[in-house]
Design a protein around this motif. Structure first.
Motif, mmCIF file in Angstrom:
data_model
loop_
_atom_site.group_PDB
_atom_site.id
_atom_site.type_symbol
_atom_site.label_atom_id
_atom_site.label_comp_id
_atom_site.label_asym_id
_atom_site.label_seq_id
_atom_site.Cartn_x
_atom_site.Cartn_y
_atom_site.Cartn_z
ATOM 1 N N LYS A 83 0.837 -1.201 0.000
ATOM 2 C CA LYS A 83 0.000 0.000 0.000
ATOM 3 C C LYS A 83 0.877 1.259 0.000
ATOM 4 O O LYS A 83 0.610 2.229 -0.729
ATOM 5 C CB LYS A 83 -0.888 -0.041 1.259
ATOM 6 N N LYS A 88 2.638 1.930 -3.336
ATOM 7 C CA LYS A 88 1.699 2.597 -4.268
ATOM 8 C C LYS A 88 1.587 4.080 -3.929
ATOM 9 O O LYS A 88 1.594 4.943 -4.797
ATOM 10 C CB LYS A 88 0.301 1.967 -4.149
ATOM 11 N N ARG A 89 1.438 4.334 -2.644
ATOM 12 C CA ARG A 89 1.289 5.713 -2.188
ATOM 13 C C ARG A 89 2.539 6.532 -2.519
ATOM 14 O O ARG A 89 2.454 7.689 -2.907
ATOM 15 C CB ARG A 89 1.028 5.701 -0.678
ATOM 16 N N ALA A 102 4.529 6.075 -5.005
ATOM 17 C CA ALA A 102 4.524 6.357 -6.454
ATOM 18 C C ALA A 102 3.670 7.596 -6.738
ATOM 19 O O ALA A 102 4.066 8.477 -7.519
ATOM 20 C CB ALA A 102 3.996 5.144 -7.217
ATOM 21 N N TRP A 135 5.059 6.387 3.762
ATOM 22 C CA TRP A 135 5.230 5.828 2.415
ATOM 23 C C TRP A 135 6.706 5.807 2.002
ATOM 24 O O TRP A 135 7.056 5.270 0.968
ATOM 25 C CB TRP A 135 4.390 6.571 1.373
#
Lengths: 204, 204
Positions: free
Chosen positions: A15, A18-19, A21, B101
């Motif tokens: 997760k 993805k964040r 990116a 992140w």
């Protein structure tokens, strides 16, 4: 077999990858560097303190900041004493005569606002200054102590790279229109409503 | 006969005298002195800078402040360098590991939050400290890196007279409930949306 802890950690990692990116793409999309016109307005606490926090951040890079206080005058504040530690990296002009209900003299209020603006105008053209804080300028504009068009035009035409922060409630729409960054400090809960008085280090 | 200017000045004076009476009554009604639990939340800019502006104000009275940064870690900030000018009047703990992140490691994030909270707990009981800034604590609470009840209970039971500022988006309702002063920084207009990048002295 993977434990539940391992599964949670893996899900989290996927997760967050993805964040990251998304975040990286957002950061990459921001390329403009410019001096910002910043407005801190609204009824909540934090308009002036946020401006001073920004000034402190700027000073941390060895840059110089200028401060003009349009309303505060008579009373002592902790921030002024603290900024004195930075010597000539801070140019400080306390030009106010106190709240308009203290002076009860419109001519004196207008004269004080004009004198404060003269100092602001000097700072706006001083190439050694990276950030100018115009504390409570919104109050002077709200009461028409200064000409709005003149002020907004001077701020819009500030020299390249200069950051300016304007504070005070009830920012004029023309100023908001001209600004790059506008924050509305909303009072979700305020201790004054619970009978707490203004305290040293908190309000002044 | 009075001129229009004189009439305006007199009307203004009368209006402001009335306003002063209202203000004086309001001020007189506020008698409580107490250490405040302050929360700066919302999506707008100014949460952390307002906390640091308050710290500066407190330092101006010769008092000591403590800062724990729950998220910021890896990167350099101007405010940290600036506060260094005040020597041991500022106790500074940068305990973050960067955005969640960036680490992509939930165990590491939890461990960092717990280590940061341990520093916070030390500051909360240090009688030489007048103000504690828990920067981005709301982020650690939002992701359940720390137990909400434990944190809120520790903040509610802080020693008398101690001011605490908690910053970060998405403050938990239980924290807002416990707080004396909550400001929601609303983003009326943000320069990031116009493609402006994070700049030295402004964002870090």
């Amino acid at each position: 077999m993977k434990t539940i802890d391992e599964q949670t950690a893996e899900k989290h990692k996927a997760k967050m990858a993805k964040r990251k990116a998304v975040q990286d793409a957002e950061v990459a999309g921001k390329t403009v560097e410019k001096g910002l016109l910043i407005v801190n307005t609204g009824p909540g606490k934090g308009k002036t303190t946020a401006a001073f926090g920004l000034a402190l951040r700027m000073i941390g890079y060895g840059r110089r900041v200028g401060v003009v206080q349009f309303v505060k005058g008579a009373w002592h504040t902790g921030e002024k004493d603290a900024f004195a530690a930075f010597g000539d990296r801070v140019v400080w002009h306390t030009m106010g005569e106190g709240f308009t209900w203290e002076t009860q003299d419109i001519k004196r209020d207008v004269a004080a606002a004009e004198a404060a603006w003269a100092k602001a105008a000097e700072l706006l053209v001083d190439p050694s200054i990276s950030l100018v804080v115009l504390d409570e300028l919104n109050i002077a504009l709200r009461y028409d102590y200064l000409d709005l068009d003149m002020v907004v035009s001077a701020l819009k035409n500030r020299r390249e790279g200069l950051h300016v922060v304007v504070t005070g409630r009830n920012a004029k729409p023309a100023l908001i229109e001209a600004a790059d960054l506008v924050t509305e400090m909303g009072a979700v809960k305020h201790h004054f409503s619970a009978g707490v008085k203004a305290q040293q280090g908190i309000e002044f």
